[in-house]
Enzyme design. Structure first.
Site, mmCIF file in Angstrom:
data_model
loop_
_atom_site.group_PDB
_atom_site.id
_atom_site.type_symbol
_atom_site.label_atom_id
_atom_site.label_comp_id
_atom_site.label_asym_id
_atom_site.label_seq_id
_atom_site.Cartn_x
_atom_site.Cartn_y
_atom_site.Cartn_z
ATOM 1 N N ASP A 20 0.858 -1.180 0.000
ATOM 2 C CA ASP A 20 0.000 0.000 0.000
ATOM 3 C C ASP A 20 0.897 1.234 0.000
ATOM 4 O OD1 ASP A 20 -2.621 1.438 2.153
ATOM 5 O OD2 ASP A 20 -1.540 2.180 0.407
ATOM 6 N N HIS A 135 -5.477 12.013 13.458
ATOM 7 C CA HIS A 135 -6.475 11.908 12.384
ATOM 8 C C HIS A 135 -7.650 11.024 12.774
ATOM 9 C CE1 HIS A 135 -3.756 13.964 9.714
ATOM 10 N NE2 HIS A 135 -2.842 13.027 9.844
#
Ligand SMILES: NCCCNCCCCCC(O)(O)C(F)(F)F
Ligand SMILES: [Zn+2]
Length: 658
Positions: A20, A135
């Site tokens: 990823d 986040h």
């Protein structure tokens, strides 16, 4: 009181198990290189090692939903395929069988830090953790984050210790939207974040990350976003925002506790941030926050992906928490135009909420918004190209060693004044070198020769800072300047607090910059190197005084970059103790802490409070919350307008740059 360090290698035991590109930078090595650098630089051993612990369910539920927690709880038992499947529902984050355990340890570490600071077992501290937190949201993982470590710590501090006001400073290069969502309607939590934005084209590409997201309902004004619309920001840009936005507002907010979302992807060399501020900047950002909340400062690691600048930045931060002298920041160039636009936008968006900003300029000319749209369109087109462009390897010099001089603070006091403990008395004649004694012609010559000797020992880095009670501070100030070795690089910043005539010849050589805060208009010697700051209500006006400190003295000091600071308390200055101590603390940003304080003999009551700050203790919080006197604000703004032609760090609007 010491500095806590919280780290456990268990938090290195999870990593990306599949391909990823968005997540490959978040690696276990981030934590190991940071901790190993602290050990290698003999900083870890100077800290108080505090063990990690897992955050409990109820602590995690202070911020996250039960559904989310229950879902994450299942991940340790998932197959690789299930983990990939589970991850797909969130953005730019990955899961691992051990990440839930590590996420509980990361959140628990932040809570441990709050505990030992709030119980005063330590003064301040740093938690080296992963996964990061800023986040993650009520029911979502995001941007490498699983639980919002700092948001949980904030709620925990309020619940367990009754903390009324918490300041969160997020110097990570990404916007901590998870923190913003958590507290945007909460006036007891001031959230400050700067972040790479590039007109909403940089991740997480949120409209609500822009400067006009100021908070909601009762929380309006308590959310401060500083978007960086260009990469390549430097130390000057960061310091401008601290001096002209964060510090004035933070002091007006007067927090009981300060938490830092310490991401170091805002440092030079980072592939995400692509900024240019060197690691030393974090020594200064940390120091500038250390006199808030009586020094209660909890630093929690967020991002940082260049292993070299990350390790150096972590060391710079911890070394400052430990109280070591700061490195000088060489040749600051002043904020760039884009930074000034952001600065002006933020100040104008918050003008209505903070009395320290009520004189801020209005929004920049309309073309900013059309420019933003045009830029965003262009950016969108080049987005793909951007990724392909090879990231040229950034190189920067290793931060200089910051060793503490053998004597932290020395004093020259009349015999009848007790020497504060921790402060070495500069002996009588045995310490004075006969040469200087002979050169001095003054009834106070014994004291003065000892003051000169003190300065000489500061120049030789044998002594860090000094304090002297003299019979005439103006004479002493003049003698000190005259006796400095006529070395071309010698620059002295003299801050005079209170009324009184400063001999004009003292500023002629350009090697001395004098800033005098007083309550009488002096004839306008408009020399670049003598700056009178006239406060109607004089030095007793805390708000006006601190406005001059942040808006003038700090920017001037950073740009001037002296190798000695003289802090002179003029007779009957009227300055209050706490403000005096704050100024003493903040001035240690300069000259590697080489501050010499000169006071009149009859001000012996201030010897103790001044010495404690020179020895590294935090200055007590300023209780004042009243708005600054309007005329005084005007004075500082007008003075800044006039001086910013010569001093770039005074700029706060983009109009003025050519
Ligand atoms: N080119 C790769 C794109 C990556 N996009 C996601 C960036 C996440 C940043 C996370 C962080 O650094 O803000 C934290 F502090 F949370 F770790
Ligand atoms: Zn980041």
């Amino acid at each position: 009181m010491g500095t806590a360090l919280i780290y456990d290698e268990e938090m290195t035991k999870y990593k990306l198990l599949w391909v990823d590109p968005a997540c490959k930078i978040e690696t276990p090595e981030r934590l190991t290189v940071s901790y190993e650098a602290l050990v290698r630089n003999a900083l870890a051993e100077r800290c108080i090692s505090v063990p990690v612990r897992e955050a409990t369910n109820s602590e995690i539920l202070l911020v996250h939903s039960e559904e989310y927690l229950e879902a994450v709880k299942k991940t340790p038992y998932m197959t690789l395929e299930d983990l990939k499947e589970f991850t797909l529902q969130y953005g730019d984050v990955y899961f691992h069988p051990n990440i839930y355990h590590c996420a509980k340890l990361a959140a628990g570490s932040a809570l441990q830090l709050v505990d030992c600071v709030m119980t005063e077992r330590v003064r301040n501290g740093m938690a080296l953790v992963r996964p990061p937190g800023h986040h993650s949201q009520h029911s979502a993982a995001n941007g490498f984050c699983v639980f919002n470590n700092v948001a949980i710590a904030t709620r925990y501090a309020k619940q367990k210790y009754g903390v009324k006001r918490v300041l969160i400073v997020d110097w990570d290069i990404h916007h901590g939207q998870g923190v913003q969502y958590c507290f945007e309607d909460d006036p007891s939590v001031l959230y400050f974040s700067w972040h790479r934005y590039e007109h909403q084209t940089f991740w997480p590409q949120l409209r609500e990350s822009d400067y006009d997201s100021v908070g909601k309902e009762k929380g309006a004004g308590f959310n401060i976003n500083v978007p960086w619309n260009q990469v390549g920001m430097e130390s000057s840009d960061y310091l401008s925002v601290f001096c002209h936005v964060l510090l004035p507002v933070a002091y007006e907010f007067c927090p009981d506790l300060v938490l830092v979302c310490a991401g170091f992807d805002s440092a030079i060399g980072d592939p995400e941030g692509k900024m240019c501020a060197t690691p030393e900047i974090f020594a200064h950002l940390t120091h500038l926050l250390m006199n808030l909340a009586g020094g209660k400062l909890c630093v929690v690691l967020e991002g940082g992906y260049n292993l070299t600048s990350l390790a150096q930045s972590v060391c710079q931060t911890v070394q400052t928490l430990l109280g070591d002298p700061l490195p000088r920041l060489a040749n600051l160039s002043g904020p760039c135009r884009s930074a000034l636009e952001s600065l002006q936008c933020v100040r104008s968006a918050h003008r209505q909420y903070w009395s320290c900003l009520k004189h801020a300029a209005s929004l920049p000319p309309a073309d900013i918004s059309t420019k933003r749209i045009k830029l965003a369109e262009e950016e969108a087109k080049t987005e793909v190209g951007e990724e392909e462009k090879s990231t040229e390897e950034k190189v920067w010099p290793e931060p200089p060693k910051r060793f503490s001089p053998p004597v932290r603070c020395a004093s020259v006091l009349p015999d009848d004044v007790t020497r504060p403990d921790g402060c070495k008395r500069l002996g009588a004649d045995q310490d004075v070198n006969p040469l200087t004694a002979s050169k001095l012609k003054d009834d106070d010559c014994d004291t003065l020769s000892r003051v000169i000797t003190l300065v000489e020992k500061m120049e030789q880095n044998e002594i860090c800072s000094g304090l002297a009670l003299v019979c005439d501070v103006t004479v002493a100030m003049t003698q000190v300047v005259q006796h400095l070795t006529p070395d071309p690089v010698n620059r002295v910043l003299i801050v005079c607090v209170g009324n009184g005539k400063v001999p004009s010849h003292i500023t002629r050589d350009g090697k001395t910059l004098v800033v005098q805060i007083n309550s009488e208009e002096t004839e306008d010697q408009n020399s670049k190197y003598y700056i009178p700051v006239f406060l109607k209500k004089g030095c007793s006006d805390t708000s006006g005084f601190m406005h001059a400190v942040f808006g003038l003295i700090l920017p001037l000091g950073y740009e001037y970059d002296p190798n000695l600071v003289l802090l002179v308390r003029m007779p009957d200055s009227g300055v209050c103790d706490a403000v005096w101590q704050q100024l003493t603390g903040l001035l240690q940003s300069f000259a590697k802490g080489h501050t010499l304080v000169l006071m009149q003999e009859n001000e012996k009551a201030f010897v103790g409070p001044t010495t404690s700050v020179l020895l590294g203790d935090p200055a007590p919080p300023l209780e004042n919350r009243q708005a600054p006197n309007t005329e005084d604000l005007n004075v500082v703004e007008r003075l800044r307008d006039r001086l910013q032609v010569n001093w770039n760090l005074l700029q706060t609007t983009s109009e003025c740059t050519g």
